[in-house]
Motif scaffolding. Structure first.
Motif, PDB file in Angstrom:
ATOM      1  N   ILE A   1       0.843  -1.199   0.000  1.00 15.86           N
ATOM      2  CA  ILE A   1       0.000   0.000   0.000  1.00 15.86           C
ATOM      3  C   ILE A   1       0.875   1.245   0.000  1.00 15.86           C
ATOM      4  N   ARG A   2       1.905   1.242   0.852  1.00 18.37           N
ATOM      5  CA  ARG A   2       2.819   2.381   0.910  1.00 18.37           C
ATOM      6  C   ARG A   2       3.491   2.621  -0.443  1.00 18.37           C
ATOM      7  N   GLU A   3       3.947   1.541  -1.072  1.00 16.67           N
ATOM      8  CA  GLU A   3       4.632   1.669  -2.361  1.00 16.67           C
ATOM      9  C   GLU A   3       3.679   2.135  -3.458  1.00 16.67           C
ATOM     10  N   THR A   4       2.475   1.579  -3.484  1.00 23.02           N
ATOM     11  CA  THR A   4       1.527   1.857  -4.559  1.00 23.02           C
ATOM     12  C   THR A   4       0.906   3.237  -4.455  1.00 23.02           C
ATOM     13  N   PHE A   5       0.536   3.644  -3.233  1.00 22.87           N
ATOM     14  CA  PHE A   5      -0.236   4.867  -3.071  1.00 22.87           C
ATOM     15  C   PHE A   5       0.532   6.007  -2.408  1.00 22.87           C
ATOM     16  N   ALA A   6       1.833   5.832  -2.187  1.00 22.45           N
ATOM     17  CA  ALA A   6       2.620   6.885  -1.545  1.00 22.45           C
ATOM     18  C   ALA A   6       2.514   8.181  -2.341  1.00 22.45           C
ATOM     19  N   PRO A   7       2.417   9.315  -1.646  1.00 20.19           N
ATOM     20  CA  PRO A   7       2.248  10.608  -2.343  1.00 20.19           C
ATOM     21  C   PRO A   7       3.525  11.075  -3.028  1.00 20.19           C
ATOM     22  N   LYS A   8       3.841  10.453  -4.167  1.00 25.76           N
ATOM     23  CA  LYS A   8       5.013  10.873  -4.939  1.00 25.76           C
ATOM     24  C   LYS A   8       4.702  12.130  -5.730  1.00 25.76           C
ATOM     25  N   GLU A   9       3.674  12.048  -6.546  1.00 21.65           N
ATOM     26  CA  GLU A   9       3.204  13.216  -7.295  1.00 21.65           C
ATOM     27  C   GLU A   9       1.689  13.131  -7.353  1.00 21.65           C
ATOM     28  N   ALA A  10       1.059  14.234  -7.621  1.00 24.03           N
ATOM     29  CA  ALA A  10      -0.398  14.266  -7.670  1.00 24.03           C
ATOM     30  C   ALA A  10      -0.889  13.465  -8.870  1.00 24.03           C
ATOM     31  N   SER A  11      -1.619  12.407  -8.598  1.00 19.30           N
ATOM     32  CA  SER A  11      -2.257  11.620  -9.641  1.00 19.30           C
ATOM     33  C   SER A  11      -3.520  11.015  -9.042  1.00 19.30           C
ATOM     34  N   SER A  12      -4.325  10.380  -9.858  1.00 22.66           N
ATOM     35  CA  SER A  12      -5.576   9.824  -9.344  1.00 22.66           C
ATOM     36  C   SER A  12      -5.333   8.651  -8.399  1.00 22.66           C
ATOM     37  N   HIS A  13      -4.155   8.016  -8.477  1.00 24.56           N
ATOM     38  CA  HIS A  13      -3.855   6.906  -7.584  1.00 24.56           C
ATOM     39  C   HIS A  13      -2.678   7.227  -6.669  1.00 24.56           C
ATOM     40  N   SER A  14      -2.706   8.397  -6.092  1.00 24.12           N
ATOM     41  CA  SER A  14      -1.690   8.821  -5.146  1.00 24.12           C
ATOM     42  C   SER A  14      -2.382   9.532  -3.991  1.00 24.12           C
TER      43      SER A  14
END
Length: 186
Positions: free
Chosen positions: A139-152
């Motif tokens: 979950i951390r890897e997939t949804f971590a707030p890297k950049e603004a996107s629909s799956h972040s």
């Protein structure tokens, strides 16, 4: 005439109403939520979770939209985004914990999809966090707030409401009984 025009605008004193929120509530209904943790009232973790969600629903504004997701062996939407919080509270009474494991990745993915392109998005996760470590890492890897996107999670508020005490999560997942031919007593 000026006072009549002013009155037609329906002015209100005090604080300005806050903009509506879009909230997805993920309710853990997995087997570990059946534990009572030695509660004197005998309430299970699931009962405590329902009470916390009820409190949340009572505290929201009339314009806040809420979607309920039940997390068991699959993530199941219990409602669409609903502003009728009384209706949602009545739907909570129909739910119960199951004898299945939780699928947190599936629940988070469903919540993220539901919140895409919505203003003021929030996720409220209510559970005991008795999930496999690899699921939490994913979950951390997939949804971590890297950049603004629909799956972040960059633009989404995430709150975890913990219920229950931390303990090892043990359960019987398979059982097999065989009759042996050599056993004459059976």
């Amino acid at each position: 005439l000026l006072l009549l025009c002013f009155a037609a605008l329906e002015p209100r004193f005090g604080e300005a109403p806050s903009p509506a929120q879009n909230i997805v509530v993920i309710l853990d209904a997995s087997a570990s939520m059946q534990s009572s943790d030695g509660s004197p009232k005998g309430d299970s973790r699931f009962d405590v979770a329902l009470k916390r969600i009820d409190t949340l629903l009572r505290s929201l504004g009339n314009d806040d939209a809420v979607m309920l997701i039940q997390m068991t062996h699959q993530a199941t939407p219990i409602s669409r985004f609903e502003r009728d919080h009384q209706l949602l509270r009545s739907k909570l009474k129909e739910l119960h914990a199951t004898d299945t494991p939780a699928k947190p990745i599936q629940a988070m993915s469903l919540a993220m999809d539901a919140l895409s392109n919505r203003k003021r998005p929030h996720i409220v996760w209510v559970g005991d966090c008795a999930y496999p470590t690899q699921d939490l890492d994913r979950i951390r890897e997939t949804f971590a707030p890297k950049e603004a996107s629909s799956h972040s999670l960059a633009n989404i508020g995430l709150k975890f409401v913990s219920v229950g005490k931390s303990a090892s999560n043990v359960g019987i997942t398979r059982f097999n009984a065989r009759r042996y031919i050599s056993n004459t007593l059976s």
